[in-house]
Scaffold this active site. Sequence first.
Site, PDB file in Angstrom:
ATOM      1  N   ASP A   1       0.782  -1.233   0.000  1.00 38.45           N
ATOM      2  CA  ASP A   1       0.000   0.000   0.000  1.00 38.45           C
ATOM      3  C   ASP A   1       0.818   1.290   0.000  1.00 38.45           C
ATOM      4  O   ASP A   1       0.660   2.136  -0.864  1.00 38.45           O
ATOM      5  CB  ASP A   1      -0.952   0.004   1.200  1.00 38.45           C
TER       6      ASP A   1
ATOM      7  N   GLU B   1       0.628  -9.948  11.479  1.00 34.38           N
ATOM      8  CA  GLU B   1       0.581  -9.553  10.073  1.00 34.38           C
ATOM      9  C   GLU B   1       1.977  -9.246   9.541  1.00 34.38           C
ATOM     10  O   GLU B   1       2.331  -9.621   8.428  1.00 34.38           O
ATOM     11  CB  GLU B   1      -0.330  -8.326   9.937  1.00 34.38           C
TER      12      GLU B   1
END
Length: 833
Positions: free
Chosen positions: A601, A804
């Site tokens: 991102d 994550e």
Amino acid sequence: MLISKSKMFKTFWILTSIVLLASATVDISKLQEFEEYQKFTNESLLWAPYRSNCYFGMRPRYVHESPLIMGIMWFNSLSQDGLHSLRHFATPQDKLQKYGWEVYDPRIGGKEVFIDEKNNLNLTVYFVKSKNGENWSVRVQGEPLDPKRPSTASVVLYFSQNGGEIDGKSSLAMIGHDGPNDMKFFGYSKELGEYHLTVKDNFGHYFKNPEYETMEVAPGSDCSKTSHLSLQIPDKEVWKARDVFQSLVSDSIRDILEKEETKQRPADLIPSVLTIRNLYNFNPGNFHYIQKTFDLTKKDGFQFDITYNKLGTTQSISTREQVTELITWSLNEINARFDKQFSFGEGPDSIESVEVKRRFALETLSNLLGGIGYFYGNQLIDRETEFDESQFTEIKLLNAKEEGPFELFTSVPSRGFFPRGFYWDEGFHLLQIMEYDFDLAFEILASWFEMIEDDSGWIAREIILGNEARSKVPQEFQVQNPNIANPPTLLLAFSEMLSRAIENIGDFNSDSYHQVMFNSRTAKFMTNNLEANPGLLTEYAKKIYPKLLKHYNWFRKSQTGLIDEYEEILEDEGIWDKIHKNEVYRWVGRTFTHCLPSGMDDYPRAQPPDVAELNVDALAWVGVMTRSMKQIAHVLKLTQDEQRYAQIEQEVVENLDLLHWSENDNCYCDISIDPEDDEIREFVCHEGYVSVLPFALKLIPKNSPKLEKVVALMSDPEKIFSDYGLLSLSRQDDYFGKDENYWRGPIWMNINYLCLDAMRYYYPEVILDVAGEASNAKKLYQSLKINLSNNIYKVWEEQGYCYENYSPIDGHGTGAEHFTGWTALVVNILGRF
């Protein structure tokens, strides 16, 4: 048939049957064996906790007209604000000390554990099935964390037989009591048929004060016995079971307080006040609450079984002893299957023992498998909003319309944070799942491929089906748009599947492979039938090839870059004629600060953005897609297509070097036009994951001198090498650790895994135990493998979860907690690499 299968599988298996019947080399017995394989797959995967967002929530796979929905909730009803701590959906806000599967296989069952300090509860849920997969039982077992602390475990079950009434009667009705706290239900589903559902106590102490004559504070509000309420709830609202329960109990509390304004109730009657009752005299309906409130000052805790038996079944589950036997068998069977697929020998790492390493790996894999869900419903899609690529501002998708319904069988990155299907993630999930259960990975892959639009070839980057799935997604991410892509990891996984089958058989295009068929006698002990029998994969590839071709063409067309902007520049450099003009790409939908379509991102890109920007990772992913399509064409003997893909693949590889390799920086980079001099090609070099992706995806020729330069970058502790894994962005980069800091330094398993796998491909010696000085690649491989796996294990040991991503500074877990999506690839690293 047992279930109404999706259109995808009906078509696939009908096609397979036709092909077999038409073949002179295959007799009827072989067709029967294929049918047995189909039956085995459908039965073994019919029932499981396929509601990924729940701590424990059941529904059947590919049953969407009249599914039986089930869930478990719990809270401490001795606390006045206990309703606020009612557990249902997995969420980090609950701050459970632990939750997740210790052992799990969706074909067999497993054991899930919850450590909930706020509610003083150690809760274990066992899920098991009959050997034929038709019937199941859930054992709920709880113990106090601190028996000296006054508290209760108020466990709330709910069941809903969706699909409406049958002949004016409820499709799920209580038909009797086998004991004071045991209940029996009769249910009917159009797709599942008739069944019995029972809830039986094994042991436990219901909460009561022996000094009181009764614990009842209002008609039906008595915590000393099982409470039951039946009512009608619309199918689309069943997922709100927690909200409805809280609302009904809150109304009951108000009613009690209003009727007895002056009466001060003792604290130990609070559990009765917080017990559900039929305040509004609802008629019996399709939906049922069952509430059991146990005293947690009793050390031995409680245990009860919920059992589903299809009427007419030959393998019913009828006794507590049978459930216990199935639990023992299931846990042993999963452990045996796990040990068959993974090996944990002694190594030069710091993990204390093989058994501890194995337990960590088994739990991690179990939680990846435990996130597998079946989703059904409509999706929000905006097909009207136009993208102005010259603005690079966030585009609001304000013209969404519901489309569908669709269905998806998929794993999820995280049950608590991301309980839905992610295109970018799923290919990595499958790389892990296929090592344990090849056929299961195929079932998931096939479901995703069915989501390819027939007309356009588009797949949404997130699949969010129905209100239950949508409730866990921030509003700004709920709407999908056909202009936005994501890295095509599913084709990466499919390519790996085909490679496995080719390796097992030898010459995939020879006639001999068609003779290897499914063996029904061993099926129940095998989950790699498709890997060992490539005839099935070939027939599937024939069916899906037109869709994959549309998807391939959609990706290339939608992400095409503007090479003409560079014509004068590249002519001056003398390489314009060498450039393959059709193979240049950029990610559509990037903004000044983010490039969500790339999957990375906030990874730094060209500043300021420019319409002429070309992204090296977009080109690399086209290379992966092309290689996969070439392989499929080879399998299907589509010679012209195979040659065309081979040509495109070669052009991609050449463009990577011609356009994106910077000799000054010794790495692959995005390119743009210099904002201060439009006659100069600017290399936008931010050393990190984007720089190494052509290596990680095995797109650099094996004889290329650039390999050693990429290895040098990955080995440099001043840049991206660390004691915890490869950093997403170099420490020396100006953007390192800045702003959102998502892909600007944190360590991500998916790219680390690809890099390790690529080293095994380019440098086979890294896995060989040979004397002599190790090469730079071998040193990197060994140290990276150890650093990465040891750190993930260490954090798991300390925190109880995988994460994550991981800090580039000290290796601690960052991002989403309980992230057993692609982080679960650590199991392959430990047990296969």
